[in-house]
Design a protein around this motif. Sequence first.
Motif, short mmCIF file in Angstrom:
data_model
loop_
_atom_site.label_atom_id
_atom_site.label_comp_id
_atom_site.label_asym_id
_atom_site.label_seq_id
_atom_site.Cartn_x
_atom_site.Cartn_y
_atom_site.Cartn_z
N THR A 59 0.80 -1.22 0.00
CA THR A 59 0.00 0.00 0.00
C THR A 59 0.84 1.28 0.00
OG1 THR A 59 -0.17 -0.08 2.42
CG2 THR A 59 -1.94 -1.12 1.16
N PHE A 60 2.13 1.20 0.30
CA PHE A 60 2.97 2.40 0.27
C PHE A 60 4.41 2.01 -0.02
CE2 PHE A 60 2.55 1.19 4.79
CZ PHE A 60 3.88 1.00 5.15
N HIS A 61 5.21 2.98 -0.45
CA HIS A 61 6.64 2.78 -0.64
C HIS A 61 7.39 4.06 -0.28
CE1 HIS A 61 4.69 3.68 -4.57
NE2 HIS A 61 5.62 4.64 -4.62
N SER A 65 4.45 12.74 -0.10
CA SER A 65 3.34 12.91 -1.04
C SER A 65 3.82 13.71 -2.24
CB SER A 65 2.18 13.65 -0.37
OG SER A 65 1.55 12.85 0.61
N SER A 109 0.06 6.37 -8.16
CA SER A 109 -0.04 7.40 -7.13
C SER A 109 -0.07 8.76 -7.79
CB SER A 109 1.14 7.32 -6.15
OG SER A 109 1.19 6.06 -5.50
N SER A 140 -6.11 4.45 -1.66
CA SER A 140 -5.51 5.05 -0.47
C SER A 140 -5.56 6.57 -0.58
CB SER A 140 -4.05 4.59 -0.30
OG SER A 140 -3.26 5.00 -1.40
N ARG A 142 -3.40 9.79 1.34
CA ARG A 142 -2.29 10.11 2.24
C ARG A 142 -2.21 11.62 2.48
NH1 ARG A 142 3.38 8.53 -0.01
NH2 ARG A 142 2.44 6.48 0.28
N GLN A 161 -1.71 7.69 6.31
CA GLN A 161 -2.44 7.19 5.15
C GLN A 161 -3.57 6.26 5.57
OE1 GLN A 161 -0.42 6.08 1.30
NE2 GLN A 161 -0.91 4.01 1.97
N ASP A 163 -6.20 3.26 3.95
CA ASP A 163 -6.24 2.33 2.84
C ASP A 163 -7.53 1.52 2.84
OD1 ASP A 163 -3.38 2.74 2.15
OD2 ASP A 163 -3.06 1.68 4.04
N ASP A 181 -2.04 3.81 8.19
CA ASP A 181 -0.59 3.69 8.15
C ASP A 181 0.08 4.97 8.65
OD1 ASP A 181 -1.09 1.31 6.61
OD2 ASP A 181 -1.27 2.60 4.84
N ILE A 183 3.87 6.42 8.31
CA ILE A 183 5.05 6.10 7.50
C ILE A 183 6.12 7.15 7.71
CG2 ILE A 183 5.77 5.39 5.18
CD1 ILE A 183 2.68 5.67 4.46
#
Length: 266
Positions: A59-61, A65, A109, A140, A142, A161, A163, A181, A183
Motif C-alpha cells: 500500500t505504500f513505498h 506525497s 499514485s 488510499s 495520504r 495514510q 487504505d 498507516d 510512514i
Amino acid sequence: MASTGMTWLAALGLMAGMAQAAPSFDDLFKDFESTTKSQVEDFVQPLGDALTALASGGTFHGARSKGLLGLDVGLKLVSVPFSSGDVPAGSVLDRSEASAVGLPMLTASKGLVKGLQVGARFMSLELDKEVGSLQHLGASLRFEINELFHIPLLMPRLGLQADWSRLQVGDALTTTATGLDLIVSKSFVVLEPYAGISLIQGRTELDYTSRAPGLEGQKVGLDLDSNPVRLAAGVNITPFPLLRINAEYALGDFNTITVGALLNLF
C-alpha cells in the motif's frame, strides 16, 4: 456459488508460480461435517489471516506525497509465505500443498494539493472455468505531515495514510481490508529507506454450495475477522531518474514480501 472443483489456494498461488494443486473446498471441509461452527472457523482462520495480509500488502513505498503534477505508475508483487504465520496442524493451510501465495498488482499514485496524495491498486485475472476470475482493487489517501512543519535536510518525511482493499476469487471467496498507516522515510541521493506501522481490519467471507457427502446442496458460509498490526521496512533504489526499484519486508500475523518497479512520470 463455487463448484466442488474450486481450488482457491491454487488459484492464488499460480499467479506467482508458488503453488501446486490444492484440495477443493469440499475436500477441505469433508472431515468437519459433524463439528461445531467455531471449530470450523478455527480450521479456516489461518486462511483469512493470510489473505488479509495479501490483500492489504503493497500500500505504500515511502512517506512523501507528490505535488500537484506528480504521478507514478508501476507493478508490484506481494507474497505471503505460510511459514511466517501461525498454521496449526490440520488447518486449511497445513493441509494444502502450497507454501505461499502471491499477488501481482498495477499501482498508481497521484499528488493533489496541500500534502494530499491518492493511490490505486488493481489486478484482474481470468483463472480457469472452475475457479473463475480474480479481482483485486485498492485505494488510499495520504497526508504528508511535513506540510504542517518541516526542517529542510534534517527532518524525515512523515505520512499518515488510510487504505481500502478488496480481493475476490470467483464467487466464493472475498477478503476486504481497511488500514491506517504511519510512514517515515528519508532520501539519500539514490537510496530512500522507509518504515511504517499499519493497523489493519480485515474480513474474509467464504460462501459456496457443498456437494460433500451429507452436505449436498447446503450453503456453507463463514466470516473470518483478522486485525493484524503490521511493521514494515523497505528501501527504494533510483538507478535512473525515472525508475524506482522497491523492496519491502513486513511483519504481522503473516509476513509479506513486496518487490516492485515504478516509473516516476512527473
